[in-house]
Design an enzyme around this catalytic site. Structure first.
Site, short mmCIF file in Angstrom:
data_model
loop_
_atom_site.label_atom_id
_atom_site.label_comp_id
_atom_site.label_asym_id
_atom_site.label_seq_id
_atom_site.Cartn_x
_atom_site.Cartn_y
_atom_site.Cartn_z
N LYS A 208 0.86 -1.19 0.00
CA LYS A 208 0.00 0.00 0.00
C LYS A 208 0.89 1.23 0.00
O LYS A 208 1.71 1.43 0.91
CB LYS A 208 -0.91 0.00 1.24
CG LYS A 208 -1.75 1.27 1.31
CD LYS A 208 -2.78 1.21 2.42
CE LYS A 208 -3.51 2.53 2.52
NZ LYS A 208 -4.51 2.55 3.58
N GLU A 246 7.21 -6.58 1.43
CA GLU A 246 5.97 -6.42 2.21
C GLU A 246 5.05 -7.63 2.03
O GLU A 246 4.44 -8.11 2.99
CB GLU A 246 5.23 -5.15 1.79
CG GLU A 246 5.86 -3.86 2.29
CD GLU A 246 5.56 -3.59 3.77
OE1 GLU A 246 4.97 -4.44 4.45
OE2 GLU A 246 5.94 -2.50 4.25
N LYS A 261 -2.19 -1.62 -3.80
CA LYS A 261 -3.04 -0.43 -3.74
C LYS A 261 -2.18 0.81 -3.82
O LYS A 261 -1.21 0.91 -3.07
CB LYS A 261 -3.81 -0.45 -2.42
CG LYS A 261 -4.68 0.76 -2.22
CD LYS A 261 -5.29 0.70 -0.85
CE LYS A 261 -6.01 2.03 -0.63
NZ LYS A 261 -6.29 2.29 0.74
C1 PBG Z 1 -7.44 3.59 5.51
C2 PBG Z 1 -7.69 3.45 4.06
C3 PBG Z 1 -7.49 4.39 3.03
C4 PBG Z 1 -7.98 3.81 1.87
C5 PBG Z 1 -8.41 2.53 2.21
N1 PBG Z 1 -8.20 2.32 3.56
C6 PBG Z 1 -7.00 5.77 3.07
C7 PBG Z 1 -5.63 6.09 3.43
O1 PBG Z 1 -4.78 5.23 3.59
O2 PBG Z 1 -5.40 7.29 3.58
C8 PBG Z 1 -8.03 4.46 0.52
C9 PBG Z 1 -9.08 3.96 -0.41
C10 PBG Z 1 -9.38 4.83 -1.56
O3 PBG Z 1 -8.75 5.87 -1.83
O4 PBG Z 1 -10.34 4.48 -2.27
N2 PBG Z 1 -6.12 3.65 5.91
#
Ligand code: PBG
Length: 337
Positions: A208, A246, A261
């Site tokens: 992520k 990771e 992601k």
């Molecule tokens: C929570 C989280 C986020 C997203 C999913 N879980 C936001 C972030 O990390 O700031 C983003 C999902 C999206 O942009 O559709 N940590």
């Protein structure tokens, strides 16, 4: 396999006119017969934002077609999702109050727990995943416990584990940690097992990245960090080999599904992660990616349906087994037509 394919096509470069690539494109029936990738509603997970109250259905301004929903509205909406046979839903909760330690996240009567209970009692066949992270529940908007300007890793693990157990107790089918603390998968697995939830799988947001594409989500989830950014825990967009590290760590800790992601600017990672692991691979087609498509479509600049289906196909072709996407319901409808 790749080597053979390459040398085959080199040999065949002399083969025109015997070989004509267009021959397999001459009719819709032939194209369908030789199609390498297929997408189906069951590949998709649809994200929901759950808010307190009743009868609440508030559109997120930067995400047309996406709503903050109260639990009663959520159940109505999710009934359609189930009828469309989508793979599942993932819940993000917006608690009535936030504090420094994100208490609403692991409150057994919290907003997300209530939403899970309602969905599982009304729609038992719907797969309900829950995002596990503190940022929607903390007043500072960070994904972990804060001390000064530091985000503390180890004290956060206990809270993530408590949150996961509380959501599994409420009936969550899949636990999906998105916080990016080190060791969270192991801590959550341990917590779930100790609470008798050894059959509840973990879908880890493994690779992520600290991304500008999360902008609209932070409006939807009201979770923007109040100081600094997420660079000390989310990954640097420049790094690909680190993603494999990771993934390896999360798999070693017990992740059942791993995720990349965002998705669009990270297709190479979807491919590389797919080659590197035997776990199912999920890709999160995030809020900013959705917002861009919606904005261009509203301006009449692109054909939304074509672009969405082509993009979702691209994720699968790159290696994603599962796609989390705000387009899930539209795509499922279009695929069913
Ligand atoms: C929570 C989280 C986020 C997203 C999913 N879980 C936001 C972030 O990390 O700031 C983003 C999902 C999206 O942009 O559709 N940590």
């Amino acid at each position: 396999m790749l080597a053979t394919a390459v040398s085959d096509s080199t040999a065949l470069s002399h083969a025109f006119p015997a070989l004509r690539a267009r021959r397999l494109r001459t009719s819709a029936a032939l194209r369908q017969l030789v199609r390498e990738t297929r997408i189906d509603a069951s590949d998709f997970i649809y994200p929901y934002f759950v808010v307190p109250g009743r009868g609440v259905r508030r559109e997120v301004s930067s995400m047309p077609g996406v709503f903050q929903l109260s639990v009663d509205e959520l159940v109505k909406d999710a009934r359609q999702a189930l009828e469309l046979r989508i793979g599942g839903v993932i819940l993000f909760g917006l608690p009535p109050a936030k504090d420094a330690v994100g208490s609403g996240a692991y409150d057994d009567d919290g907003i997300t727990q209530e939403a899970v209970r309602a969905l599982k009692s009304e729609l038992p066949d719907l797969l309900v995943a829950c995002d596990v992270c503190l940022c929607e529940y903390t007043d500072h908007g960070h994904c972990g416990i804060v001390e000064g300007d530091r985000i503390l890793n180890d004290p956060t693990l206990e809270l993530l584990s408590r949150m996961s157990v509380s959501l599994a107790d409420a009936g969550a089918d899949v636990i999906a940690p998105s916080d990016m603390m080190d060791g969270r998968v192991a801590a959550i697995r341990h917590g779930l097992d100790a609470a008798g939830h050894d059959e509840v799988p973990i879908m880890a947001y493994s690779a992520k990245y600290a991304s500008g594409f999360y902008g609209p989500f932070r409006e939807a989830a009201e979770s923007a960090p109040q100081f600094g950014d997420r660079g000390s825990y989310q990954m640097d967009p420049a790094n690909a080999r680190e993603a494999l590290k990771e993934v390896a760590l999360d798999v070693a800790e017990g992740a059942d599904i791993v995720m990349v992601k965002p998705a669009l600017a990270y297709m190479d990672l979807i491919w590389r992660v797919k080659q590197a692991t035997d776990r199912p691979v999920a890709a999160y087609n995030v809020s900013g990616e959705y917002a861009m498509v919606k904005a261009a479509a509203r301006n009449g600049w692109i054909d939304e349906r074509r672009v969405v289906l082509e993009t979702l196909m691209g994720f699968k072709r790159a290696g994603a087994d599962i796609v989390l996407t705000y387009h899930a319901l539209d795509a499922a409808r279009w695929l069913g037509e």
